[in-house]
Design a protein around this motif. Structure first.
Motif, PDB file in Angstrom:
ATOM      1  N   ARG A  15       0.831  -1.199   0.000  1.00  0.00           N
ATOM      2  CA  ARG A  15       0.000   0.000   0.000  1.00  0.00           C
ATOM      3  C   ARG A  15       0.867   1.250   0.000  1.00  0.00           C
ATOM      4  O   ARG A  15       1.832   1.362   0.741  1.00  0.00           O
ATOM      5  N   GLU A  16       0.495   2.187  -0.859  1.00  0.00           N
ATOM      6  CA  GLU A  16       1.192   3.474  -0.938  1.00  0.00           C
ATOM      7  C   GLU A  16       0.150   4.577  -0.850  1.00  0.00           C
ATOM      8  O   GLU A  16      -0.807   4.602  -1.629  1.00  0.00           O
ATOM      9  N   THR A  17       0.304   5.477   0.099  1.00  0.00           N
ATOM     10  CA  THR A  17      -0.666   6.550   0.273  1.00  0.00           C
ATOM     11  C   THR A  17      -0.428   7.659  -0.748  1.00  0.00           C
ATOM     12  O   THR A  17       0.691   8.153  -0.898  1.00  0.00           O
ATOM     13  N   MET A  18      -1.489   8.031  -1.455  1.00  0.00           N
ATOM     14  CA  MET A  18      -1.404   9.144  -2.404  1.00  0.00           C
ATOM     15  C   MET A  18      -1.875  10.442  -1.773  1.00  0.00           C
ATOM     16  O   MET A  18      -1.344  11.511  -2.054  1.00  0.00           O
ATOM     17  N   ALA A  19      -2.906  10.365  -0.938  1.00  0.00           N
ATOM     18  CA  ALA A  19      -3.471  11.515  -0.239  1.00  0.00           C
ATOM     19  C   ALA A  19      -4.425  10.950   0.811  1.00  0.00           C
ATOM     20  O   ALA A  19      -4.636   9.730   0.890  1.00  0.00           O
ATOM     21  N   MET A  20      -5.024  11.813   1.624  1.00  0.00           N
ATOM     22  CA  MET A  20      -5.992  11.330   2.599  1.00  0.00           C
ATOM     23  C   MET A  20      -7.180  10.709   1.861  1.00  0.00           C
ATOM     24  O   MET A  20      -7.817  11.353   1.032  1.00  0.00           O
ATOM     25  N   GLY A  21      -7.442   9.438   2.128  1.00  0.00           N
ATOM     26  CA  GLY A  21      -8.530   8.736   1.465  1.00  0.00           C
ATOM     27  C   GLY A  21      -8.167   8.131   0.130  1.00  0.00           C
ATOM     28  O   GLY A  21      -9.030   7.559  -0.548  1.00  0.00           O
ATOM     29  N   ALA A  22      -6.899   8.237  -0.279  1.00  0.00           N
ATOM     30  CA  ALA A  22      -6.457   7.748  -1.588  1.00  0.00           C
ATOM     31  C   ALA A  22      -5.227   6.869  -1.431  1.00  0.00           C
ATOM     32  O   ALA A  22      -4.239   7.280  -0.820  1.00  0.00           O
ATOM     33  N   VAL A  23      -5.285   5.651  -1.970  1.00  0.00           N
ATOM     34  CA  VAL A  23      -4.168   4.716  -1.848  1.00  0.00           C
ATOM     35  C   VAL A  23      -3.867   4.075  -3.192  1.00  0.00           C
ATOM     36  O   VAL A  23      -4.725   3.986  -4.081  1.00  0.00           O
ATOM     37  N   LEU A  24      -2.635   3.620  -3.321  1.00  0.00           N
ATOM     38  CA  LEU A  24      -2.186   2.876  -4.488  1.00  0.00           C
ATOM     39  C   LEU A  24      -1.818   1.481  -4.017  1.00  0.00           C
ATOM     40  O   LEU A  24      -0.952   1.313  -3.149  1.00  0.00           O
ATOM     41  N   LEU A  25      -2.484   0.471  -4.555  1.00  0.00           N
ATOM     42  CA  LEU A  25      -2.268  -0.923  -4.177  1.00  0.00           C
ATOM     43  C   LEU A  25      -1.425  -1.575  -5.268  1.00  0.00           C
ATOM     44  O   LEU A  25      -1.907  -1.889  -6.358  1.00  0.00           O
ATOM     45  N   ARG A  26      -0.153  -1.758  -4.951  1.00  0.00           N
ATOM     46  CA  ARG A  26       0.795  -2.250  -5.947  1.00  0.00           C
ATOM     47  C   ARG A  26       0.536  -3.729  -6.272  1.00  0.00           C
ATOM     48  O   ARG A  26       0.499  -4.581  -5.393  1.00  0.00           O
ATOM     49  N   GLY A  27       0.344  -4.017  -7.557  1.00  0.00           N
ATOM     50  CA  GLY A  27       0.182  -5.391  -8.010  1.00  0.00           C
ATOM     51  C   GLY A  27      -1.129  -6.048  -7.625  1.00  0.00           C
ATOM     52  O   GLY A  27      -1.286  -7.260  -7.784  1.00  0.00           O
ATOM     53  N   ALA A  28      -2.101  -5.270  -7.164  1.00  0.00           N
ATOM     54  CA  ALA A  28      -3.336  -5.851  -6.643  1.00  0.00           C
ATOM     55  C   ALA A  28      -4.147  -6.595  -7.696  1.00  0.00           C
ATOM     56  O   ALA A  28      -4.918  -7.500  -7.371  1.00  0.00           O
ATOM     57  N   ALA A  29      -3.994  -6.214  -8.967  1.00  0.00           N
ATOM     58  CA  ALA A  29      -4.789  -6.851 -10.016  1.00  0.00           C
ATOM     59  C   ALA A  29      -4.127  -8.098 -10.598  1.00  0.00           C
ATOM     60  O   ALA A  29      -4.763  -8.820 -11.375  1.00  0.00           O
ATOM     61  N   LEU A  30      -2.892  -8.383 -10.221  1.00  0.00           N
ATOM     62  CA  LEU A  30      -2.173  -9.493 -10.845  1.00  0.00           C
ATOM     63  C   LEU A  30      -2.852 -10.847 -10.649  1.00  0.00           C
ATOM     64  O   LEU A  30      -2.859 -11.670 -11.581  1.00  0.00           O
ATOM     65  N   PRO A  31      -3.460 -11.145  -9.484  1.00  0.00           N
ATOM     66  CA  PRO A  31      -4.145 -12.437  -9.356  1.00  0.00           C
ATOM     67  C   PRO A  31      -5.339 -12.591 -10.293  1.00  0.00           C
ATOM     68  O   PRO A  31      -5.809 -13.706 -10.524  1.00  0.00           O
ATOM     69  N   PHE A  32      -5.844 -11.490 -10.824  1.00  0.00           N
ATOM     70  CA  PHE A  32      -7.015 -11.504 -11.708  1.00  0.00           C
ATOM     71  C   PHE A  32      -6.625 -11.373 -13.171  1.00  0.00           C
ATOM     72  O   PHE A  32      -7.508 -11.333 -14.041  1.00  0.00           O
ATOM     73  N   LEU A  91     -27.571  -2.249 -25.103  1.00  0.00           N
ATOM     74  CA  LEU A  91     -27.068  -2.079 -23.748  1.00  0.00           C
ATOM     75  C   LEU A  91     -25.566  -2.347 -23.729  1.00  0.00           C
ATOM     76  O   LEU A  91     -25.055  -3.166 -24.514  1.00  0.00           O
ATOM     77  N   TRP A  92     -24.859  -1.656 -22.848  1.00  0.00           N
ATOM     78  CA  TRP A  92     -23.442  -1.960 -22.683  1.00  0.00           C
ATOM     79  C   TRP A  92     -23.293  -3.409 -22.212  1.00  0.00           C
ATOM     80  O   TRP A  92     -24.180  -3.944 -21.548  1.00  0.00           O
ATOM     81  N   PRO A  93     -22.196  -4.082 -22.529  1.00  0.00           N
ATOM     82  CA  PRO A  93     -21.991  -5.438 -22.036  1.00  0.00           C
ATOM     83  C   PRO A  93     -22.046  -5.467 -20.508  1.00  0.00           C
ATOM     84  O   PRO A  93     -21.620  -4.509 -19.853  1.00  0.00           O
ATOM     85  N   PRO A  94     -22.577  -6.541 -19.912  1.00  0.00           N
ATOM     86  CA  PRO A  94     -22.623  -6.616 -18.456  1.00  0.00           C
ATOM     87  C   PRO A  94     -21.218  -6.656 -17.872  1.00  0.00           C
ATOM     88  O   PRO A  94     -20.269  -7.076 -18.537  1.00  0.00           O
ATOM     89  N   MET A  95     -21.093  -6.211 -16.624  1.00  0.00           N
ATOM     90  CA  MET A  95     -19.793  -6.215 -15.976  1.00  0.00           C
ATOM     91  C   MET A  95     -19.403  -7.656 -15.621  1.00  0.00           C
ATOM     92  O   MET A  95     -20.141  -8.347 -14.924  1.00  0.00           O
ATOM     93  N   PRO A  96     -18.261  -8.131 -16.085  1.00  0.00           N
ATOM     94  CA  PRO A  96     -17.835  -9.502 -15.775  1.00  0.00           C
ATOM     95  C   PRO A  96     -17.620  -9.708 -14.268  1.00  0.00           C
ATOM     96  O   PRO A  96     -17.268  -8.767 -13.548  1.00  0.00           O
ATOM     97  N   ASP A  97     -17.817 -10.933 -13.823  1.00  0.00           N
ATOM     98  CA  ASP A  97     -17.637 -11.241 -12.409  1.00  0.00           C
ATOM     99  C   ASP A  97     -16.235 -10.902 -11.913  1.00  0.00           C
ATOM    100  O   ASP A  97     -16.058 -10.414 -10.796  1.00  0.00           O
ATOM    101  N   CYS A  98     -15.217 -11.159 -12.757  1.00  0.00           N
ATOM    102  CA  CYS A  98     -13.839 -10.881 -12.316  1.00  0.00           C
ATOM    103  C   CYS A  98     -13.603  -9.386 -12.165  1.00  0.00           C
ATOM    104  O   CYS A  98     -12.853  -8.958 -11.272  1.00  0.00           O
ATOM    105  N   PHE A  99     -14.226  -8.562 -13.011  1.00  0.00           N
ATOM    106  CA  PHE A  99     -14.130  -7.110 -12.868  1.00  0.00           C
ATOM    107  C   PHE A  99     -14.718  -6.691 -11.521  1.00  0.00           C
ATOM    108  O   PHE A  99     -14.117  -5.932 -10.754  1.00  0.00           O
TER     109      PHE A  99
END
Length: 216
Positions: A15-32, A91-99
Motif C-alpha cells: 500500500r502506498e498513500t497518495m493523499a488522505m482517502g487515496a491509496v495505491l495498491l501495488r500489483g493488486a490486479a495481478l491475481p485476476f 445495452l453496454w456489455p454486463p460487468m464480468p464477475d472478475c471485474f
C-alpha cells in the motif's frame, strides 16, 4: 462470486498513500490478470473502442468503451452516463464477475467496504495518448470511491487537490497496480500525461485502464 475473494489474502498488495482517502495498491490486479484480459476481449467484441468527442468538439486521444449497467460517454451534447452504447444502440456489455470481484476487493482493502460499482469505463492508451487533469463528477453519489486498474505499459499518474491549480503528486503506475480514491479525495483532480513508447509482453504497445464507478 465476490465472497470468494478475500481482499488481503487474494491481493497481497503493498500500500502506498497518495493523499488522505487515496491509496495505491501495488500489483493488486495481478491475481485476476488472465480473467481480466479474457473478459476485456469479450467486451470489446460487442462494444468496440472508439475515440469520443468532447462537448467542445475535441477528439480524445484515449480510446474508450464501457461495461456495466451504464457507460460514461461524451459528445457535443455533454458528458453523461447512458445505459446504451450510442454506437450500437444496445445495452453496454454486463460487468464480468472478475471485474466486479477485483473492484470490490480493492475498494475494501482501501477502506471502502460498501462499494458496489455499476459502471466500468475502459480506456485504451497508445503511445502519445494522454488524459488531462480532470475530476470524476458525473456520478450521482460522490460517497462511492473510484477504483482505477492499470494494465499494460507503465504510465505516470498525476494526483492533485480539489482545485485545478493545487500541487500535483506523481506516481509511477505499472501493470497490475490499482489506485483507489474516495472520501476527502473523491473529487481530486487527476490525469495521465502522454504515454511513452514501449512494449508489454501481454498487451503490446498499449495501456488499458479500468475505472470503476458507482454511477447510477
Amino acid at each position: 462470486m465476490t465472497d470468494l475473494f478475500d481482499p488481503i489474502e487474494t491481493m497481497g498488495a503493498s500500500r502506498e498513500t497518495m493523499a488522505m482517502g487515496a491509496v495505491l495498491l501495488r500489483g493488486a490486479a495481478l491475481p485476476f490478470e488472465s480473467e481480466l484480459l479474457a473478459a476485456l476481449r469479450d467486451i470489446t467484441v460487442h462494444s468496440p473502442f472508439r475515440h469520443m468527442i468532447t462537448p467542445r468538439g475535441y477528439t480524445m486521444s484515449v480510446a474508450m468503451t464501457n461495461c456495466g449497467a451504464a457507460g460514461w460517454v461524451t459528445d457535443r451534447t455533454g458528458y453523461r452516463y447512458d445505459r446504451h452504447d450510442p454506437e450500437t444502440g444496445n445495452l453496454w456489455p454486463p460487468m464480468p464477475d472478475c471485474f466486479l470481484a477485483l473492484a470490490i476487493a480493492a475498494a475494501t482493502e482501501a477502506g471502502y467496504p460498501l462499494f458496489q460499482p455499476d459502471a466500468c469505463l475502459i480506456n485504451r492508451y497508445e503511445p502519445g495518448a494522454r488524459l488531462s487533469l480532470h475530476q470524476d463528477k458525473n456520478e450521482r453519489d460522490f460517497a462511492n470511491p473510484i477504483v482505477s486498474v492499470s494494465l499494460g505499459l507503465p504510465a505516470t499518474f498525476q494526483f492533485g487537490g480539489l482545485k485545478r491549480n493545487d500541487p500535483i503528486s506523481k506516481f509511477a503506475l505499472r501493470h497490475g497496480d490499482v489506485a483507489v480514491w474516495g472520501g476527502p479525495s473523491r473529487l481530486c483532480f487527476h490525469g495521465v500525461p502522454e504515454l511513452k513508447h514501449g512494449h508489454h509482453d501481454l498487451l503490446g504497445a498499449m495501456r488499458i485502464n479500468l475505472t470503476f464507478r458507482g454511477a447510477l
